[in-house]
Design a protein around this motif. Structure first.
Motif, mmCIF file in Angstrom:
data_model
loop_
_atom_site.group_PDB
_atom_site.id
_atom_site.type_symbol
_atom_site.label_atom_id
_atom_site.label_comp_id
_atom_site.label_asym_id
_atom_site.label_seq_id
_atom_site.Cartn_x
_atom_site.Cartn_y
_atom_site.Cartn_z
ATOM 1 N N VAL A 23 0.844 -1.200 0.000
ATOM 2 C CA VAL A 23 0.000 0.000 0.000
ATOM 3 C C VAL A 23 0.877 1.246 0.000
ATOM 4 O O VAL A 23 0.638 2.186 -0.769
ATOM 5 C CB VAL A 23 -0.973 -0.013 1.202
ATOM 6 N N LYS A 24 1.906 1.273 0.839
ATOM 7 C CA LYS A 24 2.813 2.428 0.866
ATOM 8 C C LYS A 24 3.496 2.628 -0.482
ATOM 9 O O LYS A 24 3.630 3.754 -0.948
ATOM 10 C CB LYS A 24 3.864 2.248 1.961
ATOM 11 N N ALA A 25 3.922 1.529 -1.098
ATOM 12 C CA ALA A 25 4.583 1.625 -2.399
ATOM 13 C C ALA A 25 3.653 2.232 -3.448
ATOM 14 O O ALA A 25 4.072 3.077 -4.247
ATOM 15 C CB ALA A 25 5.071 0.249 -2.842
ATOM 16 N N LEU A 26 2.400 1.822 -3.432
ATOM 17 C CA LEU A 26 1.441 2.377 -4.397
ATOM 18 C C LEU A 26 1.156 3.852 -4.116
ATOM 19 O O LEU A 26 1.029 4.649 -5.044
ATOM 20 C CB LEU A 26 0.152 1.565 -4.390
ATOM 21 N N LEU A 27 1.066 4.211 -2.847
ATOM 22 C CA LEU A 27 0.828 5.614 -2.501
ATOM 23 C C LEU A 27 1.997 6.488 -2.945
ATOM 24 O O LEU A 27 1.792 7.604 -3.443
ATOM 25 C CB LEU A 27 0.586 5.761 -0.999
ATOM 26 N N VAL A 28 3.213 5.988 -2.780
ATOM 27 C CA VAL A 28 4.401 6.736 -3.208
ATOM 28 C C VAL A 28 4.385 6.937 -4.719
ATOM 29 O O VAL A 28 4.814 7.976 -5.221
ATOM 30 C CB VAL A 28 5.691 6.007 -2.753
ATOM 31 N N LYS A 29 3.862 5.954 -5.453
ATOM 32 C CA LYS A 29 3.770 6.065 -6.910
ATOM 33 C C LYS A 29 2.657 7.005 -7.353
ATOM 34 O O LYS A 29 2.487 7.250 -8.538
ATOM 35 C CB LYS A 29 3.544 4.692 -7.535
ATOM 36 N N GLY A 30 1.877 7.500 -6.401
ATOM 37 C CA GLY A 30 0.818 8.442 -6.739
ATOM 38 C C GLY A 30 -0.549 7.816 -6.948
ATOM 39 O O GLY A 30 -1.472 8.489 -7.400
ATOM 40 N N ILE A 31 -0.690 6.543 -6.628
ATOM 41 C CA ILE A 31 -1.989 5.878 -6.754
ATOM 42 C C ILE A 31 -2.893 6.378 -5.631
ATOM 43 O O ILE A 31 -2.492 6.427 -4.474
ATOM 44 C CB ILE A 31 -1.839 4.344 -6.667
ATOM 45 N N GLN A 32 -4.104 6.747 -5.961
ATOM 46 C CA GLN A 32 -5.067 7.215 -4.969
ATOM 47 C C GLN A 32 -5.554 6.039 -4.118
ATOM 48 O O GLN A 32 -5.643 4.914 -4.619
ATOM 49 C CB GLN A 32 -6.261 7.877 -5.657
ATOM 50 N N PRO A 33 -5.876 6.282 -2.841
ATOM 51 C CA PRO A 33 -6.343 5.191 -1.967
ATOM 52 C C PRO A 33 -7.526 4.398 -2.534
ATOM 53 O O PRO A 33 -7.602 3.192 -2.339
ATOM 54 C CB PRO A 33 -6.723 5.908 -0.670
ATOM 55 N N ASP A 34 -8.403 5.059 -3.258
ATOM 56 C CA ASP A 34 -9.557 4.356 -3.830
ATOM 57 C C ASP A 34 -9.163 3.409 -4.977
ATOM 58 O O ASP A 34 -9.937 2.534 -5.344
ATOM 59 C CB ASP A 34 -10.594 5.351 -4.339
ATOM 60 N N GLU A 35 -7.984 3.600 -5.536
ATOM 61 C CA GLU A 35 -7.534 2.772 -6.648
ATOM 62 C C GLU A 35 -6.571 1.668 -6.214
ATOM 63 O O GLU A 35 -6.128 0.876 -7.036
ATOM 64 C CB GLU A 35 -6.864 3.653 -7.708
ATOM 65 N N ASN A 52 -8.824 -3.418 3.755
ATOM 66 C CA ASN A 52 -9.687 -2.365 4.295
ATOM 67 C C ASN A 52 -9.158 -1.839 5.620
ATOM 68 O O ASN A 52 -9.193 -0.625 5.871
ATOM 69 C CB ASN A 52 -11.115 -2.872 4.453
ATOM 70 N N ALA A 53 -8.653 -2.716 6.462
ATOM 71 C CA ALA A 53 -8.077 -2.287 7.744
ATOM 72 C C ALA A 53 -6.846 -1.415 7.518
ATOM 73 O O ALA A 53 -6.680 -0.373 8.165
ATOM 74 C CB ALA A 53 -7.736 -3.495 8.602
ATOM 75 N N VAL A 54 -5.987 -1.815 6.596
ATOM 76 C CA VAL A 54 -4.784 -1.032 6.299
ATOM 77 C C VAL A 54 -5.165 0.327 5.721
ATOM 78 O O VAL A 54 -4.620 1.362 6.120
ATOM 79 C CB VAL A 54 -3.859 -1.810 5.330
ATOM 80 N N LEU A 55 -6.118 0.354 4.803
ATOM 81 C CA LEU A 55 -6.534 1.627 4.213
ATOM 82 C C LEU A 55 -7.188 2.539 5.247
ATOM 83 O O LEU A 55 -7.027 3.757 5.201
ATOM 84 C CB LEU A 55 -7.478 1.382 3.041
ATOM 85 N N ARG A 56 -7.920 1.963 6.200
ATOM 86 C CA ARG A 56 -8.523 2.746 7.266
ATOM 87 C C ARG A 56 -7.438 3.442 8.093
ATOM 88 O O ARG A 56 -7.538 4.621 8.406
ATOM 89 C CB ARG A 56 -9.397 1.842 8.134
#
Length: 85
Positions: A23-35, A52-56
């Motif tokens: 999840v952190k890797a995707l966020l760093v790449k600019g992926i939005q949490p909903d994607e 879902n728990a991690v995204l929360r």
């Protein structure tokens, strides 16, 4: 049974530490949490409850990083009327 050489082979993403890392890797790449869920599901079999728990937690951390809530214009920040003593 699928082998790793199979192009349709997916591994399971069920370890909490691995999930947070992805999840952190995707966020760093600019992926939005909903994607994040659709992106991860392209590569892994995802434990949806864990995701879902991690995204929360990620959303809570992002909200707390923005700082405390601004006081309202009428001086009441929690919506309760407090009389002066």
């Amino acid at each position: 049974m699928n082998s790793p050489a199979d192009p349709n082979f997916k591994t399971r993403l069920t370890d909490p530490k691995a999930m947070v890392a992805q999840v952190k890797a995707l966020l760093v790449k600019g992926i939005q949490p909903d994607e994040i869920a659709p992106e991860l599901s392209k590569i892994y079999y995802v434990d949806v409850d864990l995701l879902n728990a991690v995204l929360r937690v990620v959303r809570k951390m992002a909200a707390s990083a923005k700082g405390p809530e601004e006081p309202k214009a009428d001086g009441q920040s929690d919506g309760q009327n407090r009389a002066a003593a």
